[in-house]
Design an enzyme around this catalytic site. Structure first.
Site, PDB file in Angstrom:
ATOM      1  N   ASP A   1       0.901  -1.146   0.000  1.00 27.35           N
ATOM      2  CA  ASP A   1       0.000   0.000   0.000  1.00 27.35           C
ATOM      3  C   ASP A   1       0.940   1.196   0.000  1.00 27.35           C
ATOM      4  O   ASP A   1       1.592   1.467   1.007  1.00 27.35           O
ATOM      5  CB  ASP A   1      -0.871   0.007   1.257  1.00 27.35           C
ATOM      6  CG  ASP A   1      -1.883   1.141   1.210  1.00 27.35           C
ATOM      7  OD1 ASP A   1      -1.484   2.260   0.835  1.00 27.35           O
ATOM      8  OD2 ASP A   1      -3.057   0.910   1.524  1.00 27.35           O
ATOM      9  N   HIS A   2       1.041   1.894  -1.125  1.00 28.21           N
ATOM     10  CA  HIS A   2       2.124   2.881  -1.220  1.00 28.21           C
ATOM     11  C   HIS A   2       1.956   4.021  -0.213  1.00 28.21           C
ATOM     12  O   HIS A   2       2.914   4.702   0.114  1.00 28.21           O
ATOM     13  CB  HIS A   2       2.312   3.387  -2.655  1.00 28.21           C
ATOM     14  CG  HIS A   2       1.310   4.414  -3.090  1.00 28.21           C
ATOM     15  ND1 HIS A   2       0.080   4.109  -3.589  1.00 28.21           N
ATOM     16  CD2 HIS A   2       1.380   5.766  -3.123  1.00 28.21           C
ATOM     17  CE1 HIS A   2      -0.567   5.218  -3.899  1.00 28.21           C
ATOM     18  NE2 HIS A   2       0.199   6.248  -3.618  1.00 28.21           N
TER      19      HIS A   2
ATOM     20  N   HIS B   1      -5.799   2.808   1.164  1.00 31.18           N
ATOM     21  CA  HIS B   1      -5.098   3.978   1.687  1.00 31.18           C
ATOM     22  C   HIS B   1      -5.814   4.640   2.868  1.00 31.18           C
ATOM     23  O   HIS B   1      -5.202   4.923   3.895  1.00 31.18           O
ATOM     24  CB  HIS B   1      -4.902   5.028   0.593  1.00 31.18           C
ATOM     25  CG  HIS B   1      -4.325   4.472  -0.678  1.00 31.18           C
ATOM     26  ND1 HIS B   1      -3.367   3.490  -0.692  1.00 31.18           N
ATOM     27  CD2 HIS B   1      -4.567   4.770  -1.987  1.00 31.18           C
ATOM     28  CE1 HIS B   1      -3.043   3.216  -1.950  1.00 31.18           C
ATOM     29  NE2 HIS B   1      -3.761   3.968  -2.753  1.00 31.18           N
TER      30      HIS B   1
END
Ligand code: BG6
Length: 490
Positions: free
Chosen positions: A179-180, A242
């Site tokens: 999950d950046h 996010h």
């Protein structure tokens, strides 16, 4: 750092992600001396490239997407590590061939990091083929890890199924689900802010906090991604991953250590404590003009904006609403978390007619103006009782030199070093789908609330304002100078 060589194998290496994010991140880590010099990067894709043409494409990627750090001499040193293997993800025979190719390249014992940068429909197949070809098993000192991009599943059932497919081949400890947002410096800083300081934790609960708001707004519209986006929508694209990860960082208890499992255990407890969301606590919107974008269905019901009110049923947060919103084509790009504190129990100062009181607000600014602001009331000089809101500010840019590293730099490094704290565990993925899935199904089954249209460049449909107004709250923005904005209504 490992002295054993490592091969990074990128499946789907001719795609956008590789040129835009992965190779610039690896190049920057190499430039900073953080990649063992013996690391090979092997791109696997169908296009008829060879090492040279592959390197040329990737060089353009770094020049375009990381221009400030590009340096031809360093690039030449890095580029010799880049290799290309032409293969077809759907052809089982190409995996044993890849294994042979890798062994020749490695010339001896080597660790492996497999990276799934393909379209998600290939994940299960590639994982299965890696298993079939005997490429997933770890020997005594040699590790095999796999990084899986989002989206991880399309709903709860598909996420559970994908986890099963993964676990049939890899141990959970070998799996790194990206999950950046967790790689962003400012998201990581939330835990440092909360648990490396003593003054905030005592007030970090229902007694002092009135509500929490998470805004992830983007100015861009769906662009050229309609093919994917129209079947995903904002809840799958942004909330399931996010926004819920940001919420967990704010809401979790202090882990007993900074180890991957200790951190992820606490996050899992937050997800488990989220009360099922009533559809009346949701808003969905679509920006006007979305249906005209190429690849979008004429009658598309896909939301490009959503707002939710969540409740966390535990001792710390009982009665504190968490409001989450995210959308495309919005007024400003900003990702921020607002902690709104309770009002003073008794206000002895007189407020001018029509002016309302602004409570203390802590803003955790994830991007683009990364920082932290604490808003409080101060007496206006040369007045009897007037006050105004002022900010105590911390901006990364003015305090720390150099720009903040891209999220993928940290994430790739952590995966290579075997620290999974910044990656999502299987239970976390499933718990977040458990929260999102009933909303998606409810919207589809009941058409309630109806999809509301909003003008591009706005803050979403009016219903999003009403969601908070009915609780006596307002959406707030703290990450740019909003002090001159109209006074709060509550
Ligand atoms: C991605 C979504 O995960 O995050 C995109 O698929 C979105 O739709 C992007 O634009 C936002 O990331 P960032 O880092 O620009 O906030």
């Amino acid at each position: 750092m490992d002295s054993i060589p490592t091969s990074i194998v990128i499946f789907g290496a001719s795609g956008d992600l590789t040129a835009r994010k992965l190779i610039p991140a690896l190049y920057n880590n190499f430039k900073k001396g953080r990649l063992a010099t013996c690391t090979n990067v092997v791109g696997f894709a169908r296009r008829p490239y060879n090492d040279e043409t592959f390197r040329t494409c990737l060089r353009e990627g770094v020049e375009t997407f990381s221009p400030e750090s590009f340096d031809p001499a360093t690039w030449e040193q890095f580029a010799v590590r880049l290799h290309y293997f032409q293969g077809d993800l759907d052809n089982g025979e190409d995996f044993p061939k890849l294994e042979t190719y890798l062994k020749t390249l490695e010339g001896g014992p080597s660790n492996r990091l497999y990276y799934l940068a393909t379209a998600p429909e290939h994940y299960a197949n590639v994982i299965g083929e890696l298993g079939e070809a005997g490429m997933a098993g770890q020997a005594a000192d040699l590790w095999r890890r796999i990084v899986i991009e989002k989206p991880f599943g399309h709903d709860l059932a598909s996420a559970v199924e994908l986890n099963q497919r993964v676990h049939a081949v890899f141990e959970e400890s070998q799996v790194y689900r990206i999950d950046h947002y967790l790689g962003k410096e400012t998201a990581q800083n939330i835990l440092f802010f909360r648990f490396a300081n003593t003054i905030f934790e005592p007030v970090w609960n229902r007694r002092y906090i009135n509500n929490v708001q998470v805004t992830v707004a983007e100015t861009v519209d769906v662009g050229h991604r309609a093919g994917y986006y129209d079947s995903a929508g904002v809840l799958r694209d942004m909330f399931q991953n996010h926004l819920l990860q940001l919420l967990a960082l704010v809401a979790m208890e202090a882990p007993s250590s900074f180890s991957a499992d200790a951190v992820r255990n606490e996050k899992a407890k937050v997800f488990e404590s989220i009360r099922p969301v009533a559809l009346s606590d949701t808003v969905r919107g679509q920006y006007a003009g979305y249906r005209e974008a190429a690849g979008v269905a004429q009658d598309s019901q896909t939301p490009t904006f959503a707002a939710l009110k969540l409740n966390i049923d535990n001792w710390r947060w009982q009665g504190v609403p968490f409001y989450l919103r995210s959308g495309k084509a919005m007024a400003r790009k900003t990702s921020e978390i607002i902690i709104e504190f309770q009002r003073p129990p008794h206000l002895m100062f007189r407020l001018p007619e029509g002016q309302d009181f602004t409570p203390n607000i802590l803003s955790l600014c994830i991007q683009p103006d990364e920082g932290i602001h604490l808003r409080f009331e101060a007496k206006l000089p040369d007045s009897a009782q007037e006050m105004r809101s002022v900010d105590m500010d911390f901006h990364y840019a003015s305090l720390f030199s150099g720009s903040l590293p891209e999220a993928y730099e940290r994430l790739l490094l952590e995966a290579l070093e075997g620290d999974a704290s910044l990656f999502t565990r299987s239970d976390g993925i499933e718990a977040s789908w458990k929260m999102v899935d009933p909303i998606l199904k409810g919207w589809q089954a009941t058409n309630d609330p109806p999809l509301a249209s909003y003008p591009p460049g706005s803050w979403g449909p009016d219903q999003a304002e009403e969601l908070l107004n009915r609780d006596g709250c307002l959406w707030r923005l703290g990450c740019t100078d909003e002090l001159d904005a109209p006074p709060a209504k509550r």
